[in-house]
Scaffold this motif. Structure first.
Motif, PDB file in Angstrom:
ATOM      1  N   THR A  40       0.803  -1.230   0.000  1.00 16.31           N
ATOM      2  CA  THR A  40       0.000   0.000   0.000  1.00 16.31           C
ATOM      3  C   THR A  40       0.830   1.271   0.000  1.00 16.31           C
ATOM      4  N   GLY A  41       2.091   1.180   0.409  1.00 20.09           N
ATOM      5  CA  GLY A  41       2.928   2.368   0.538  1.00 20.09           C
ATOM      6  C   GLY A  41       2.680   3.136   1.821  1.00 20.09           C
ATOM      7  N   HIS A  42       1.717   2.687   2.632  1.00 19.16           N
ATOM      8  CA  HIS A  42       1.405   3.360   3.894  1.00 19.16           C
ATOM      9  C   HIS A  42       2.638   3.367   4.802  1.00 19.16           C
ATOM     10  N   ILE A  43       2.924   4.522   5.387  1.00 21.18           N
ATOM     11  CA  ILE A  43       4.085   4.677   6.268  1.00 21.18           C
ATOM     12  C   ILE A  43       3.592   4.834   7.700  1.00 21.18           C
ATOM     13  N   PHE A  44       4.249   4.154   8.619  1.00 22.41           N
ATOM     14  CA  PHE A  44       3.848   4.266  10.010  1.00 22.41           C
ATOM     15  C   PHE A  44       5.053   4.146  10.929  1.00 22.41           C
ATOM     16  N   PHE A  45       4.805   4.429  12.205  1.00 21.48           N
ATOM     17  CA  PHE A  45       5.831   4.390  13.241  1.00 21.48           C
ATOM     18  C   PHE A  45       5.145   3.976  14.522  1.00 21.48           C
ATOM     19  N   PRO A  46       5.747   3.123  15.311  1.00 24.15           N
ATOM     20  CA  PRO A  46       7.037   2.463  15.160  1.00 24.15           C
ATOM     21  C   PRO A  46       6.928   1.240  14.259  1.00 24.15           C
ATOM     22  N   LEU A  47       8.062   0.581  14.092  1.00 23.74           N
ATOM     23  CA  LEU A  47       8.079  -0.657  13.311  1.00 23.74           C
ATOM     24  C   LEU A  47       7.169  -1.684  13.979  1.00 23.74           C
ATOM     25  N   PRO A  48       6.491  -2.517  13.176  1.00 19.27           N
ATOM     26  CA  PRO A  48       5.663  -3.565  13.791  1.00 19.27           C
ATOM     27  C   PRO A  48       6.537  -4.604  14.492  1.00 19.27           C
ATOM     28  N   VAL A  52       3.445  14.786  16.002  1.00 19.69           N
ATOM     29  CA  VAL A  52       4.236  15.586  15.067  1.00 19.69           C
ATOM     30  C   VAL A  52       4.006  15.027  13.671  1.00 19.69           C
ATOM     31  N   SER A  53       3.605  15.907  12.772  1.00 14.95           N
ATOM     32  CA  SER A  53       3.387  15.534  11.384  1.00 14.95           C
ATOM     33  C   SER A  53       4.711  15.613  10.630  1.00 14.95           C
ATOM     34  N   LEU A  54       5.133  14.481  10.085  1.00 17.44           N
ATOM     35  CA  LEU A  54       6.346  14.429   9.271  1.00 17.44           C
ATOM     36  C   LEU A  54       5.897  14.515   7.815  1.00 17.44           C
ATOM     37  N   PRO A  55       6.254  15.581   7.106  1.00 14.21           N
ATOM     38  CA  PRO A  55       5.698  15.866   5.784  1.00 14.21           C
ATOM     39  C   PRO A  55       5.797  14.693   4.806  1.00 14.21           C
ATOM     40  N   GLY A  56       4.631  14.344   4.252  1.00 10.64           N
ATOM     41  CA  GLY A  56       4.580  13.287   3.256  1.00 10.64           C
ATOM     42  C   GLY A  56       4.799  11.888   3.801  1.00 10.64           C
ATOM     43  N   GLN A  57       4.865  11.742   5.129  1.00  6.26           N
ATOM     44  CA  GLN A  57       5.139  10.422   5.695  1.00  6.26           C
ATOM     45  C   GLN A  57       4.046   9.964   6.654  1.00  6.26           C
ATOM     46  N   THR A  58       4.134  10.382   7.903  1.00 10.88           N
ATOM     47  CA  THR A  58       3.218   9.902   8.927  1.00 10.88           C
ATOM     48  C   THR A  58       3.218  10.874  10.095  1.00 10.88           C
ATOM     49  N   MET A  59       2.473  10.541  11.131  1.00  9.63           N
ATOM     50  CA  MET A  59       2.517  11.298  12.379  1.00  9.63           C
ATOM     51  C   MET A  59       3.187  10.430  13.425  1.00  9.63           C
ATOM     52  N   VAL A  60       3.933  11.082  14.297  1.00 12.58           N
ATOM     53  CA  VAL A  60       4.663  10.401  15.356  1.00 12.58           C
ATOM     54  C   VAL A  60       4.203  10.953  16.695  1.00 12.58           C
ATOM     55  N   THR A 111       6.128  -7.861  14.296  1.00 13.93           N
ATOM     56  CA  THR A 111       6.290  -9.108  13.557  1.00 13.93           C
ATOM     57  C   THR A 111       6.751  -8.820  12.136  1.00 13.93           C
ATOM     58  N   PRO A 112       7.560  -9.709  11.569  1.00 12.57           N
ATOM     59  CA  PRO A 112       8.031  -9.510  10.197  1.00 12.57           C
ATOM     60  C   PRO A 112       6.979  -9.883   9.154  1.00 12.57           C
ATOM     61  N   ASP A 113       5.798 -10.338   9.580  1.00 15.95           N
ATOM     62  CA  ASP A 113       4.759 -10.793   8.655  1.00 15.95           C
ATOM     63  C   ASP A 113       3.902  -9.658   8.103  1.00 15.95           C
ATOM     64  N   ASP A 114       4.261  -8.439   8.376  1.00 17.89           N
ATOM     65  CA  ASP A 114       3.429  -7.310   7.974  1.00 17.89           C
ATOM     66  C   ASP A 114       3.762  -6.748   6.600  1.00 17.89           C
ATOM     67  N   ASN A 115       4.634  -7.415   5.851  1.00 19.03           N
ATOM     68  CA  ASN A 115       4.998  -6.981   4.500  1.00 19.03           C
ATOM     69  C   ASN A 115       5.484  -5.533   4.499  1.00 19.03           C
ATOM     70  N   ILE A 116       6.439  -5.241   5.365  1.00 15.23           N
ATOM     71  CA  ILE A 116       6.951  -3.872   5.487  1.00 15.23           C
ATOM     72  C   ILE A 116       8.435  -3.819   5.175  1.00 15.23           C
ATOM     73  N   GLU A 117       8.876  -2.611   4.917  1.00 14.41           N
ATOM     74  CA  GLU A 117      10.306  -2.361   4.788  1.00 14.41           C
ATOM     75  C   GLU A 117      10.631  -1.172   5.692  1.00 14.41           C
ATOM     76  N   PRO A 118      11.755  -1.231   6.406  1.00 15.40           N
ATOM     77  CA  PRO A 118      12.128  -0.103   7.255  1.00 15.40           C
ATOM     78  C   PRO A 118      12.520   1.091   6.389  1.00 15.40           C
ATOM     79  N   ILE A 119      12.156   2.288   6.839  1.00 16.16           N
ATOM     80  CA  ILE A 119      12.545   3.516   6.145  1.00 16.16           C
ATOM     81  C   ILE A 119      12.989   4.559   7.157  1.00 16.16           C
ATOM     82  N   ARG A 120      13.805   5.465   6.689  1.00 16.77           N
ATOM     83  CA  ARG A 120      14.262   6.593   7.500  1.00 16.77           C
ATOM     84  C   ARG A 120      13.175   7.662   7.454  1.00 16.77           C
ATOM     85  N   LEU A 121      12.711   8.090   8.622  1.00 17.85           N
ATOM     86  CA  LEU A 121      11.694   9.135   8.674  1.00 17.85           C
ATOM     87  C   LEU A 121      12.347  10.514   8.687  1.00 17.85           C
TER      88      LEU A 121
END
Length: 137
Positions: A26-34, A83-91, A36-46
């Motif tokens: 989906t491209g959805h970005i979130f924080f923190p990392l889940p 805190v809204s991180l532009p184009g990414q997510t809220m933390v 479990t590794p079963d969530d089909n995610i990749e880590p990214i720098r916020l």
């Protein structure tokens, strides 16, 4: 041994950014990392800068499992914000370097790390993420 982050995979190795996650489908970005590794995610720098979207003030020690200072006589109120991180997510984060009465929605902030309990000896401190006001550039 010096202070360590409170959790693995919270910060990048140099602690200059938080580590978020992007869903590969989906491209959805979130924080923190889940957890479990079963969530089909990749880590990214916020992003390390954002704006205060909303906030509240914690005026008394939180209940367990809170691991910071709990003595009501020594407890200092602090702001908790989204805190809204532009184009990414809220933390969700603590705010530091600003009096709770001076926090404003829309204020620009940048990432920092602070000790969860400043009264803990430095070698035993656990670092948490926080955001502080951006100073004049």
């Amino acid at each position: 041994m010096s202070a360590q982050p409170i959790a693995d995979n919270l910060f990048t190795e140099d602690m200059s950014a938080l580590v978020g996650a992007r869903n590969r489908e989906t491209g959805h970005i979130f924080f923190p990392l889940p957890l479990t590794p079963d969530d089909n995610i990749e880590p990214i720098r916020l992003a390390s800068r954002g704006t205060v979207w909303t906030y509240t003030v914690q005026r008394f020690p939180p209940k367990a499992p809170y691991a910071g200072p709990t003595d009501p006589e020594k407890f200092k109120p602090y702001a908790v914000a989204y805190v809204s991180l532009p184009g990414q997510t809220m933390v969700e984060t603590r705010l530091t370097g600003v009096d709770v009465d001076d926090v404003k929605i829309g204020m620009e902030v940048e990432l920092t790390a602070i000790p969860l309990d400043p009264d803990t000896p430095p070698e035993e401190q656990k670092l948490i993420h926080a955001f502080k006001p951006v100073q004049g550039e």
